[in-house]
Write an enzyme that holds these catalytic residues in place. Structure first.
Site, PDB file in Angstrom:
ATOM      1  N   ARG A 169      16.582   1.276  -1.138  1.00  0.00           N
ATOM      2  CA  ARG A 169      16.618  -0.080  -0.602  1.00  0.00           C
ATOM      3  C   ARG A 169      16.681  -1.112  -1.730  1.00  0.00           C
ATOM      4  NH1 ARG A 169      12.547   2.145   3.014  1.00  0.00           N
ATOM      5  NH2 ARG A 169      10.954   1.075   1.805  1.00  0.00           N
TER       6      ARG A 169
ATOM      7  N   SER B 202      10.517  15.560   4.889  1.00  0.00           N
ATOM      8  CA  SER B 202       9.993  14.480   5.719  1.00  0.00           C
ATOM      9  C   SER B 202       9.455  14.979   7.049  1.00  0.00           C
ATOM     10  CB  SER B 202      11.120  13.457   5.960  1.00  0.00           C
ATOM     11  OG  SER B 202      10.591  12.174   6.136  1.00  0.00           O
TER      12      SER B 202
ATOM     13  N   CYS C 130       0.737  16.016   9.085  1.00  0.00           N
ATOM     14  CA  CYS C 130      -0.502  15.788   9.824  1.00  0.00           C
ATOM     15  C   CYS C 130      -0.365  16.135  11.291  1.00  0.00           C
ATOM     16  CB  CYS C 130      -0.939  14.338   9.679  1.00  0.00           C
ATOM     17  SG  CYS C 130      -1.221  13.840   7.973  1.00  0.00           S
TER      18      CYS C 130
ATOM     19  N   PRO D 111       6.998   8.421 -20.159  1.00  0.00           N
ATOM     20  CA  PRO D 111       7.409   7.175 -19.482  1.00  0.00           C
ATOM     21  C   PRO D 111       8.594   7.350 -18.537  1.00  0.00           C
ATOM     22  CG  PRO D 111       7.929   7.110 -21.846  1.00  0.00           C
ATOM     23  CD  PRO D 111       7.081   8.322 -21.631  1.00  0.00           C
TER      24      PRO D 111
ATOM     25  N   ALA E 117       4.676  10.312 -10.908  1.00  0.00           N
ATOM     26  CA  ALA E 117       4.116  11.304  -9.990  1.00  0.00           C
ATOM     27  C   ALA E 117       3.301  10.596  -8.914  1.00  0.00           C
ATOM     28  CB  ALA E 117       3.257  12.311 -10.743  1.00  0.00           C
TER      29      ALA E 117
ATOM     30  N   GLY F 112       1.137  11.275  -4.817  1.00  0.00           N
ATOM     31  CA  GLY F 112       0.695  12.153  -3.733  1.00  0.00           C
ATOM     32  C   GLY F 112      -0.484  13.046  -4.080  1.00  0.00           C
ATOM     33  N   ASP F 113      -0.580  14.151  -3.349  1.00  0.00           N
ATOM     34  CA  ASP F 113      -1.745  15.037  -3.444  1.00  0.00           C
ATOM     35  C   ASP F 113      -1.942  15.613  -4.838  1.00  0.00           C
ATOM     36  OD1 ASP F 113      -1.694  14.554  -0.764  1.00  0.00           O
ATOM     37  OD2 ASP F 113      -1.471  16.638  -0.135  1.00  0.00           O
TER      38      ASP F 113
ATOM     39  N   TYR G 299     -13.815 -10.459  20.499  1.00  0.00           N
ATOM     40  CA  TYR G 299     -14.767 -10.092  21.552  1.00  0.00           C
ATOM     41  C   TYR G 299     -14.313 -10.544  22.927  1.00  0.00           C
ATOM     42  CZ  TYR G 299     -18.743 -10.601  24.688  1.00  0.00           C
ATOM     43  OH  TYR G 299     -19.551 -10.577  25.791  1.00  0.00           O
TER      44      TYR G 299
END
Lengths: 574, 574
Positions: B33, B50, B54, B290, B294, B296-297, B440
């Site tokens: 993008r 992709s 989960c 440089p 990296a 993620g997990d 509320y």
């Protein structure tokens, strides 16, 4: 006549609280917890204290079955647990600030009561709009238990075999709750609102969702219209005539056009009031008299975003003000009073609408520069069954600071608004929203929650990555731009803007020359259904050197704001 | 063999992404993008990119009916919309940092690919616990689509007329989701957990609620226990022997004892790793090289509260890191990387458990001073039907700063944890929580939301208004104090602590002498059911000059932490 007990030898602090609901009762309870020796008298003019004001519509609907469930405490229970001297049907008629006494008119007669600290929590009273015939017995308000009782009694009077009719005047929060409740009771309801959309505090692009929901439940909507007069009908019901000449028969008329601060007592006592008639208080809830405090719907607060001062009739701030006032009255450290965000929420049948911070209209009125971001995100992961759209609108200052947010949807609206209200209180920016780490598992949210997405989009808008165009500016944009509709051919064929060029976003790179030719030097106004595909397309165009802008909120928002434009009949091709 | 297109005359930026899920794909999409001209190749060793990691347990359960719904994108769809060159079944075997190339092993053979910027998003791999016989075909993990396929295939193999049996090893987030899913499929499930409570990141007073929910759905719990070995049974199923000697027959065994960073490639390339084996990155997600990034997990992050560094395998941070890495790779302004809160949530049948910030155990381990506040608040107004308790635990620094929060309940848990995660990110204090202005109306919350209440209670605890005692310290407290039970006589008779004096809170003021006599100089340890009435009683006692403390979380918390103490048979009187 009752007097405060003062049997101890050391003189104990005498606290008198005027008003026994929400802020007043919070203050009395907190004062007792902090000062066991104080004499604390609560004077309430109605027969009830500590009732669930916000629950009234839900007993009217039948959802809260038992009326007693609305009565959270009684004078007896408050005496037992908190040693409070609670006196109902006790109206304070005057305050003698020199003598530090109040005069109380009660069923036992009139008497004076001395105070060391006086707390005023008189609340608000329903505004009576300029409508002829409001003394008709069918006309009701919905602020108190007696109001509710009267309305329920009136409904019980009508023939139960015939479907009843109700007219609700005022489509604010309480008005919408009343509409829902009366519909649930089986009445045919007409809703009359002076503004051009329901729930006037809501941004205009979200209100049509509520209007559709109301209509789908059989509610008759009369927007941009007011009630002109209420006349008796032959059968004892009322006949309501609207400003546009419409005449509506009604077994009951519920008037909910707002409230005003009940500050007459404070005014008469010479306490300083603001220009809106609300009582002026400092950060300790202290009025212009250091021995007199005030809390709740009757006091003036400062709006966190617009800095506008005025009353904000909300239960949450009232309760917290009561707590703060109690701390001040007993000489405790008080916490800084946060300016009011005006966070509010309402259920409208299957939808929820909620707001926090400044609306677009309030920002315009206050001349606060802002960018508006709109999105339609899933309330949880899209691949998990039952995902519902949360329609979000948020405004950001040029420096990225969040200024306000609003949401409508079937699920997950309250969560997003609460998160955004917290972010707003913290002074968070678009960058901060992007980095919020919210709880994600498929039944609850998304790895990129709609709140994160608001941050992402706002970052892109503010740093120039994603220039936008806005549905309210459609006429000017359409007159000067090529409209590029990057939805699929099938979506395009179901309805599109006049003169739009359809290039599905996946074909755009290959058809750039075609787009440029069609644009013929004009800027390109891109849109898709919700703003995601058109974002990709806008980026492709911009990087190819084409002036392009993305429709904020996409077709969904355009359809809400300008139904006249999107109701173009589908034509084959384009 | 595929090569990146480079037909344009000006050399375009060459970006190679290793790993096509979550963080890797977020980076690739964002990079496109921002840079339409870049060559962007995504290399994914599995057949899928992709995919909804989960969501795997929810397809296992059948709740997500179609397996395809887990596949959010395909290489084809990503090529069409984002011009990404996505290559599945393509494993990077080496990185030549000098030459700036990676070597790719694919079904088409091996080839080198040059890069200007390399992004590593290798994720994590399931930890293989030291259990004999894990190569039995009944043993599975649940990290990938092939894992899921294998597990589903195995379940399909067993005779469908007999009820199946499953053993899940590890009661963390994924383990609990697997238990729920397998139970939903009709299997009898046994859950084995080395720690002494389910969901080890959860504070121990909340975990029993989950344990009860699991048991009520027929799950066999084996806490403080590990699997010792898995042996073949005669009928082809597995026989799992636990450390306590228990033997469990199993059609399937699902091992979910955690993950470790998949940092082998980075290690082999000589990139700096942290002590936990995770890849070191700076605020731009840049590694020690440089040109290599990296996310993620597999990367090391800093915990916002404890400042501990290590990997945190969560989808939200991974996605945001990918976005940030893309900004850095194309030379954009990057936003400050927020330290990780570890916000996480899991559904366990009808319950939800969620955490954010530091647990009590983590605070103790990091030697961070803190006060713990517990409450059991309604998820919406108590007078509105269907109010469910939200069981909340929060820790605060002595200066009032929120350090962590956890919640379990049937409704409204995700909302409160998201608000608290936002407050934590903002560095809010108890005072700030007290002043939050949340939405509320009776169906959604309370005028004093449980989050506000956490702030109120924490204020009282921190400024000395409300000294507390804690259920884990019960033995010492009971040995030295008079226990004063201020619940009603009826509640007391249904079960109470040995030696407790019962004085309902409404009678306390009149019976102070009796309490003092019973205390006989000892401090008074007050409790009620949830901590509200005992708060009032503690204040009365303190102001009468009696040393008194309030049981944090009341009987509800005590019953969870010390069921042995509260299972005293009721005796008439006391």
């Amino acid at each position: 006549m009752p007097t405060p007990s003062s049997a101890t030898s050391t003189p104990s602090r005498r606290i008198v609280v005027v008003g026994g609901v929400a802020g007043g009762m919070s203050a009395a309870a907190r004062a007792r917890r902090l000062d066991e020796d104080a004499s604390i008298v609560v004077l309430e003019q109605s027969p009830y204290v500590s009732f669930a004001n916000c629950g009234l519509p839900y007993h009217l609907s039948g959802e809260i079955e038992r009326r007693d469930d609305l009565l959270l405490h009684t004078p007896e229970s408050l005496a037992a647990s908190l040693a409070l001297d609670v006196r109902t049907r006790s109206r304070v008629t005057t305050i003698d600030r020199q003598a530090r006494t109040v005069t109380v008119a009660s069923t036992d007669g009139e008497y004076d009561l001395p105070y060391d600290a006086l707390l005023l929590a008189p609340g608000a009273v329903a505004v009576r709009p300029p409508v002829d015939g409001l003394d008709h017995p069918a006309v009701h308000t919905l602020r108190t238990i007696p109001d509710l009782d009267a309305l329920v009694a009136r409904l019980a009077m009508r023939p139960q075999d015939a479907p009843g009719r109700a007219v609700v005047v005022g489509a604010g929060f309480i008005g919408l709750e009343a509409v829902e409740a009366l519909t649930a009771r089986g009445l045919q309801v007409d809703l009359v609102e002076l503004a051009d959309h329901v729930l006037p505090p809501l941004d205009p692009e979200l209100a049509p969702l509520l209007a559709d929901e109301l209509r789908s439940h059989g509610v008759g909507l009369h927007l941009g219209t007011s009630a002109r007069d209420v006349a008796p009908a032959d059968d004892g019901t009322a006949l309501v005539t609207l400003s546009d000449g419409t005449r509506l028969a009604a077994d009951v008329v519920v008037v909910t056009v707002g409230v005003r601060p009940a500050s007459d007592l404070a005014r008469a006592a010479g306490l300083a009031l603001g220009p809106t008639g609300a009582i002026r208080v400092d950060h300790d809830q202290r009025t212009s008299d250091p021995h007199v405090f005030a809390v709740g719907d009757a006091v003036e607060v400062t709006h966190a975003v617009t800095a506008r001062t005025g009353p904000v009739p909300l239960a949450g701030p009232a309760n917290r003000q009561g707590r703060r006032a109690a701390d001040a009255m007993v000489g405790r450290r008080t916490t800084p009073q946060a300016p009011v965000l005006g966070t509010a929420i309402v259920r409208v049948f299957g939808l929820t609408a909620a707001v926090t911070g400044a609306s677009q209209a309030a920002l315009v009125q206050a001349a606060i520069p802002h960018e508006v971001v709109r999105l339609h995100g899933g309330h949880h992961a899209g691949y998990f069954p039952g995902a519902e759209q949360v329609h979000l609108v948020a405004s950001f200052a040029p420096d990225g600071r969040l200024l306000g947010a609003q949401a409508v949807g079937r699920e997950g609206v309250d969560k997003r608004i609460d998160v955004l209200a917290t972010a707003l209180r913290a002074g968070m920016t678009a960058d901060d929203l992007a980095e919020l780490e919210l709880a994600y598992a498929p039944p609850y949210g998304s790895a990129k929650d709609p709140v994160n997405m608001l941050g992402f989009v706002a970052q892109n808008v503010l740093d120039g990555t994603l220039p936008q165009w806005h549905a309210p500016d459609a006429d000017a944009v359409l007159a000067s731009s090529l409209v590029l509709d990057v939805r699929s051919r099938a979506e395009f064929d179901r309805g599109h803007l006049d003169g739009a060029l359809n290039v599905p976003h996946t074909e755009l790179r290959a058809r750039l020359d075609e787009v440029r030719a069609a644009a013929d030097g004009r800027p390109v106004a891109v849109h898709c259904a919700s703003g995601v595909r058109s974002y990709l397309a806008t980026r492709v165009l911009l990087q190819s050197g084409t002036d392009a802008r993305n429709l904020s909120g996409g077709w969904l928002t355009l359809a809400a704001v300008r139904p006249d434009l999107v109701r173009v009949p589908a034509t084959a091709g384009a």
